[in-house]
Write a protein that holds these residues in place. Structure first.
Motif, short mmCIF file in Angstrom:
data_model
loop_
_atom_site.label_atom_id
_atom_site.label_comp_id
_atom_site.label_asym_id
_atom_site.label_seq_id
_atom_site.Cartn_x
_atom_site.Cartn_y
_atom_site.Cartn_z
N GLY A 197 -2.42 -5.00 0.95
CA GLY A 197 -3.00 -4.07 0.03
C GLY A 197 -2.52 -2.81 0.32
O GLY A 197 -2.73 -2.17 1.42
N SER A 198 -1.90 -1.94 -0.71
CA SER A 198 -1.02 -0.87 -0.25
C SER A 198 -1.23 0.12 -1.68
O SER A 198 -1.67 -0.19 -2.75
N ALA A 246 0.95 -12.01 4.34
CA ALA A 246 1.22 -10.61 4.22
C ALA A 246 2.83 -10.40 3.64
O ALA A 246 3.11 -9.71 2.96
N GLY A 300 2.90 -8.10 -2.52
CA GLY A 300 1.75 -9.06 -2.52
C GLY A 300 1.42 -9.39 -4.07
O GLY A 300 0.89 -8.32 -4.61
N ALA A 303 12.38 -4.66 0.53
CA ALA A 303 10.80 -4.37 0.39
C ALA A 303 10.00 -5.33 -0.41
O ALA A 303 10.62 -5.67 -1.60
N GLY A 304 8.94 -5.74 -0.15
CA GLY A 304 8.29 -6.71 -0.77
C GLY A 304 6.75 -6.16 -1.29
O GLY A 304 6.27 -5.28 -0.78
N GLU A 311 3.08 -3.15 11.25
CA GLU A 311 1.96 -4.32 11.41
C GLU A 311 2.26 -5.14 12.50
O GLU A 311 3.45 -5.78 12.83
N LYS A 351 7.55 1.59 -0.65
CA LYS A 351 8.02 0.93 0.64
C LYS A 351 9.40 1.34 1.28
O LYS A 351 9.50 1.10 2.30
N TYR A 378 14.42 -10.06 7.41
CA TYR A 378 13.53 -9.24 6.76
C TYR A 378 12.20 -10.20 6.64
O TYR A 378 12.55 -11.40 6.36
N GLU A 433 -6.29 -9.82 -2.15
CA GLU A 433 -4.97 -9.95 -1.51
C GLU A 433 -5.06 -9.83 0.02
O GLU A 433 -4.33 -10.63 0.58
N ILE A 445 9.19 -5.54 8.60
CA ILE A 445 9.12 -4.86 7.24
C ILE A 445 9.71 -3.36 7.52
O ILE A 445 9.59 -3.01 8.46
N ARG A 446 9.78 -2.55 6.28
CA ARG A 446 10.04 -1.22 6.35
C ARG A 446 11.52 -1.21 7.38
O ARG A 446 11.54 -0.44 8.24
N GLU A 483 5.42 -0.08 -6.11
CA GLU A 483 4.91 -0.26 -4.66
C GLU A 483 6.12 -0.60 -4.01
O GLU A 483 6.42 0.02 -2.68
N LEU A 509 -1.80 -6.02 7.68
CA LEU A 509 -1.91 -5.25 6.50
C LEU A 509 -1.67 -6.00 5.16
O LEU A 509 -0.70 -6.77 5.18
C1 LIG Z 1 6.04 -7.11 2.45
C2 LIG Z 1 5.93 -5.70 2.64
O1 LIG Z 1 4.80 -5.41 3.22
C3 LIG Z 1 3.62 -6.11 3.31
C4 LIG Z 1 2.83 -6.21 2.05
C5 LIG Z 1 1.84 -5.52 1.71
C6 LIG Z 1 1.34 -5.44 0.37
O2 LIG Z 1 1.56 -6.30 -0.54
O3 LIG Z 1 0.31 -4.48 0.07
C7 LIG Z 1 1.41 -4.48 2.68
C8 LIG Z 1 1.94 -4.37 4.00
C9 LIG Z 1 2.76 -5.54 4.29
O4 LIG Z 1 2.04 -6.73 5.00
C10 LIG Z 1 7.29 -4.68 2.65
O5 LIG Z 1 7.02 -3.76 3.23
O6 LIG Z 1 8.28 -5.16 2.47
#
Ligand SMILES: C=C(O[C@@H]1C=C(C(=O)O)C=C[C@H]1O)C(=O)O
Length: 387
Positions: free
Chosen positions: A194-195, A284, A344, A341-342, A177, A361, A308, A221, A327-328, A357, A192
């Motif tokens: 939405g995953s 994000a 949204g 890792a988080g 990102e 991640k 982080y 999101e 991130i990552r 999710e 970014l």
């Molecule tokens: C917070 C993270 O990633 C963020 C959150 C995302 C989401 O919620 O879909 C996608 C990409 C990143 O902006 C992470 O990887 O820890």
């Protein structure tokens, strides 16, 4: 082949799909401070310094905490990298148990639901969890950096952090990102949000992509992030544009919704590091409204974020540079890697899906640590299944 970066343990190193940059022999630490003094500290670092000078660093998630910056008067810059030696011998600990994370998500969703329709109600919150990976030997940072470089969709980074008494500490990761890139008066941000997890099976992978593209929850999101960036950047730019809707982008582990935002700055002199602090933290990694979300995160997460979800990058004399969302990623100290890792959360999110999710991640960094194939699949599945 590893790039010939000239030394084994540079103070900072970034590797993209086509180029790398790292500290030369002469890297020195920039005096520490918070983002309030960053402009003055950058100016001092560049004052009288050679044309080639670059400042690189990491800003924490919470900009009132101290950052970590290096100045290199003779950085090394070059074209491409490659290969991945193997690593082994890990013990993994979920520092945030699945049930604790899900309870945090459920609480956040209650707050979002209670505020629905109210002008300052919480609309989005990004909640993170933690994992620790301990090696049976000192972590081989050069090998780790090589493996982090394996995904051309991400920029790999390794940056020395201030020590905390247990030996050298590093921030490492492969961020997909781009928070802020500046070249002259042109800026780009590629948020970014939405995953969806990718799959080794091509049909399942295509189905995951299609369902992400069609998901109104994920688009919602994502829209929060784009709107925030457009609102924040508009006063700084005399030209600002982005496509009507998000595109699908991918890393090896995940599909994401992404939007490329491009602008022309009113003040091309503003350093990219400061532009990054202006847009950080985006929804994000934080939430909407920003202040409300930033106050809730330490309440609902079970430990500090540190670096982080902050930003890492570099900035040259002209202020040009690139800043990525941290991130990552993980902090590396001796034999231990501390990962975050988080995910949204918006109205309609589901605690179990969000926990899955975060497990996906974690995959990016865990595979860079040398966990792969069936071993990694089993680990991520166990994380997904644990309660
Ligand atoms: C917070 C993270 O990633 C963020 C959150 C995302 C989401 O919620 O879909 C996608 C990409 C990143 O902006 C992470 O990887 O820890």
């Amino acid at each position: 082949m590893r790039p010939d970066t000239g030394r084994n343990d540079p103070a900072f190193e970034f590797r993209g799909s086509a180029a790398w940059i790292c500290a030369g022999e002469s890297a020195t630490a920039v005096p520490r401070g918070t983002s309030a003094t960053l402009g003055a500290r950058l100016a001092r670092a560049f004052d009288g310094a050679p044309e080639s000078t670059i400042v690189a660093g990491a800003l924490p998630f919470d900009l009132t905490e101290e950052d970590s910056f290096w100045v290199s008067t003779s950085p090394r810059i070059g074209g491409l990298a490659g290969a991945a030696p193997s690593m082994a011998g890990w013990t993994i600990r979920e520092m945030t148990p699945a049930a604790v994370y899900e309870a945090g998500v459920a609480r956040a969703l209650e707050i979002i639901a209670a505020g629905a329709g109210q002008p300052d109600g919480l609309q989005k919150l990004v909640l993170a969890r933690r994992l620790e990976a301990m090696s049976d030997r000192e972590i081989d940072r050069a090998a780790l950096m090589d493996r982090l470089t394996a995904d051309p969709a991400a920029t790999a980074f390794m940056l020395r952090l201030p020590e905390r008494g247990q030996g050298p500490r590093y921030l490492a990761g492969a961020s997909p990102e781009l928070l802020m890139e500046k070249r002259g008066d042109r800026i780009i941000s590629h948020p970014l949000a939405g995953s969806s997890a990718r799959s080794a099976d091509p049909h399942a992978d295509a189905a995951a992509r299609a369902s992400l593209a069609a998901s109104s929850k994920d688009r919602h999101e994502h829209r929060h992030v784009v709107e925030f960036l457009l609102d924040t950047l508009a006063p700084l730019c005399h030209e600002l544009r982005c496509p009507d809707g998000p595109e699908i982008t991918s890393t090896r582990a995940l599909w994401h919704l992404g939007t490329r935002i491009e602008g022309r700055l009113r003040d091309p002199e503003e350093p990219s590091a400061l532009l990054a602090t202006r847009v950080h933290p985006t929804p994000a990694v934080c939430g909407v409204p920003q202040a409300r979300a930033a106050a809730l995160i330490p309440e609902l997460e079970d430990g500090p974020r540190g670096f982080y979800a902050g930003t890492v990058g570099w900035n040259d004399r002209r202020g040009d540079g690139s800043w990525y969302v941290t991130i990552r990623s993980a902090e590396i100290e001796g034999r231990v890697a501390r990962l975050h890792a988080g995910a949204g959360l918006v109205l309609g999110s589901d605690p179990e899906t969000e926990r899955r999710e975060t497990a996906t991640k974690f995959r990016t960094f865990l595979s860079a640590l040398g966990l792969e194939g069936a071993e990694l699949d089993t680990l991520v599945e166990t994380m997904e299944a644990s309660r």
